[in-house]
Motif scaffolding. Sequence first.
Motif, PDB file in Angstrom:
ATOM      1  N   UNK A 376       0.834  -1.209   0.000  1.00 38.43           N
ATOM      2  CA  UNK A 376       0.000   0.000   0.000  1.00 38.43           C
ATOM      3  C   UNK A 376       0.869   1.260   0.000  1.00 38.43           C
ATOM      4  N   UNK A 377       1.987   1.231   0.747  1.00 40.65           N
ATOM      5  CA  UNK A 377       2.901   2.373   0.784  1.00 40.65           C
ATOM      6  C   UNK A 377       3.471   2.643  -0.612  1.00 40.65           C
ATOM      7  N   UNK A 378       3.901   1.567  -1.296  1.00 46.41           N
ATOM      8  CA  UNK A 378       4.458   1.730  -2.640  1.00 46.41           C
ATOM      9  C   UNK A 378       3.400   2.265  -3.603  1.00 46.41           C
ATOM     10  N   UNK A 381       2.901   5.993  -3.181  1.00 51.18           N
ATOM     11  CA  UNK A 381       4.001   6.770  -3.769  1.00 51.18           C
ATOM     12  C   UNK A 381       3.888   6.823  -5.290  1.00 51.18           C
ATOM     13  N   UNK A 382       3.470   5.718  -5.903  1.00 49.70           N
ATOM     14  CA  UNK A 382       3.320   5.685  -7.359  1.00 49.70           C
ATOM     15  C   UNK A 382       2.196   6.608  -7.808  1.00 49.70           C
ATOM     16  N   UNK A 383       1.092   6.630  -7.058  1.00 52.33           N
ATOM     17  CA  UNK A 383      -0.020   7.525  -7.400  1.00 52.33           C
ATOM     18  C   UNK A 383       0.427   8.987  -7.319  1.00 52.33           C
ATOM     19  N   UNK A 384       1.203   9.283  -6.283  1.00 50.49           N
ATOM     20  CA  UNK A 384       1.643  10.670  -6.108  1.00 50.49           C
ATOM     21  C   UNK A 384       2.612  11.096  -7.200  1.00 50.49           C
ATOM     22  N   UNK A 407      14.631  -5.020   2.817  1.00 47.16           N
ATOM     23  CA  UNK A 407      14.804  -5.695   1.535  1.00 47.16           C
ATOM     24  C   UNK A 407      13.462  -6.031   0.887  1.00 47.16           C
ATOM     25  N   UNK A 408      12.472  -6.405   1.694  1.00 45.03           N
ATOM     26  CA  UNK A 408      11.163  -6.724   1.126  1.00 45.03           C
ATOM     27  C   UNK A 408      10.510  -5.476   0.544  1.00 45.03           C
ATOM     28  N   UNK A 409      10.795  -4.317   1.124  1.00 43.91           N
ATOM     29  CA  UNK A 409      10.279  -3.077   0.551  1.00 43.91           C
ATOM     30  C   UNK A 409      10.880  -2.838  -0.831  1.00 43.91           C
ATOM     31  N   UNK A 410      12.177  -3.176  -0.980  1.00 41.19           N
ATOM     32  CA  UNK A 410      12.823  -3.056  -2.291  1.00 41.19           C
ATOM     33  C   UNK A 410      12.143  -3.982  -3.300  1.00 41.19           C
ATOM     34  N   UNK A 416       5.978  -3.695  -8.076  1.00 43.66           N
ATOM     35  CA  UNK A 416       4.847  -2.793  -8.314  1.00 43.66           C
ATOM     36  C   UNK A 416       5.249  -1.642  -9.235  1.00 43.66           C
ATOM     37  N   UNK A 417       6.506  -1.202  -9.106  1.00 38.98           N
ATOM     38  CA  UNK A 417       6.988  -0.144 -10.000  1.00 38.98           C
ATOM     39  C   UNK A 417       7.035  -0.610 -11.443  1.00 38.98           C
ATOM     40  N   UNK A 418       7.452  -1.870 -11.679  1.00 38.50           N
ATOM     41  CA  UNK A 418       7.447  -2.421 -13.038  1.00 38.50           C
ATOM     42  C   UNK A 418       6.031  -2.483 -13.592  1.00 38.50           C
ATOM     43  N   UNK A 419       5.088  -2.944 -12.750  1.00 37.78           N
ATOM     44  CA  UNK A 419       3.693  -3.023 -13.202  1.00 37.78           C
ATOM     45  C   UNK A 419       3.161  -1.632 -13.552  1.00 37.78           C
ATOM     46  N   UNK A 420       3.499  -0.656 -12.729  1.00 34.36           N
ATOM     47  CA  UNK A 420       3.080   0.738 -12.992  1.00 34.36           C
ATOM     48  C   UNK A 420       3.680   1.234 -14.309  1.00 34.36           C
ATOM     49  N   UNK A 421       4.950   0.923 -14.494  1.00 31.76           N
ATOM     50  CA  UNK A 421       5.650   1.401 -15.683  1.00 31.76           C
ATOM     51  C   UNK A 421       5.086   0.763 -16.959  1.00 31.76           C
TER      52      UNK A 421
END
Length: 515
Positions: A376-378, A381-384, A407-410, A416-421
Amino acid sequence: MSVSDTTYLGHAERVLVFLPKSRDAESIPRVLEVAEVASMMCATYGDLSAEIDEGAGALIIEEEELTPTVGAHLSATLDNQPSWSELPIIVLLRHGPETENARNALLLPGDITLVERPVRVNTLVAVVRSALRSRRRQYLVRDQLLALERSERRYRTLFESIDEGFCIVKVIFDEDDQAIDYLFLEVNPSFAEQSGIADAQGKRMRELAPIEEYWVETYAQVALTGQPVRFEHPAEPLHRWFDGYAFRSGRPEDRHVAILFSDITGRKLAEDRIEKLITSLAARSAELEEANRSLEAFNSAVAHDLRNPLNSIGTYFQGIKMLCSDELSEECKGYLEKGYGKVVDMTKLIAALLKFSQMAQIELRLEMVDISLMAQKTSLELRQSEPERRVTFRIISDVMVNGDPTLLQVVLDNLLGNAWKYTGMLDEAVIEFGVTETGGSATYFVRDNGPGFSMADADKLFVPFHRLPGAEKLQGYGIGLATVERIIHHHGGRIWAEGEPGKGATFYFTLTRPE
């Protein structure tokens, strides 16, 4: 006949009486009845023969009936009895023991007692009871023989059917009571296959193959002490390994040893190959670890060595822009901006390289964390970062895992960043984080409805700096998924991807705490 051919159940104690022409034919049965002895009158020899076969405790017969013909038939009937049986026969004499019939009676195959008439009642009862006691002793012998026969059958069935080799040997000692050899008394059908020795029964070991002291000493110790021995040992002359159990058989003075064994040569060869393979893998693993350390040190050194000149180049670009901007044409200003942009990209790439090379050296700090909150945190940040995009996040709540939170946050930032991209070109994007089960273990996934990929390229996704066809226009350095894979492996888990062109992609991963 075998021991078990006749058991005489129900008729073991009765006395057969064969007095067809005697005046005692009525009195003797009455005497036996009073003495509480069961009896059976036989009118003809055929009846007598049939009743003997049915079973009897004793037979009372008068000498007059022992004609040569009857005597021959009676002998044939008695000869057909089991080996343990010696039927007590009471012969009533009229003319003393010296008659021919009396002498013929003594030749019958039974336990013969001659009684002269007239006979007192007490004497007759005593003789009959003595005969029945003798018969009972025979029944005890019969029962023992039957038990022995059953035991022998069980032993023989096991002996013939087991896959293991089995033998009984006699240890041979010299005049100084030193064991020098052993003789094979008995071997089972599997012996030759398990030992590689044919036709061993009745032969000494030294006749069959060169003998090793280990085997002679081991069997001698068992024979002398009675202590069983478990062994796993090679037989060099036979080029075999044996696993077995040796124990004393029979009386101590016999010096017999029973041996149950299996040929484990194949297993030993496999263990030897595995041990050599493990040693080789350990050496190669150590070499690989050293190579990785050297490579990581090289990456770190190169990255640091490149960073300083890059910073200088970036400073020069900025200085030219600030000091000479008024004197430059628009075209030159454009080149200046592009050059500075490449310096920034290179700086970011070097930072990514450093981060990637350091991942293997990070010590895990395991704790229970809510991975749903991380997702949810990631997503926030992606929405913002691109608030104008229309993206639906579906994140399952309250998923707790044991792992390193940093490390799990990474991991989640990259997936999720790849999916967003990769969903950036869609009007309506859907990105999902969830959990399923694979092989009884929790499996986590990130799914999107982006362009997907061909499964032929699935193995290349986690290769550093490798990017799928069509990804050139997207921002990134091709090192994110390689970083994720290294983190997941560091946790003892695995990661894989599934996709189809035009139908999105799903990245699955497991987390298992290292032993």
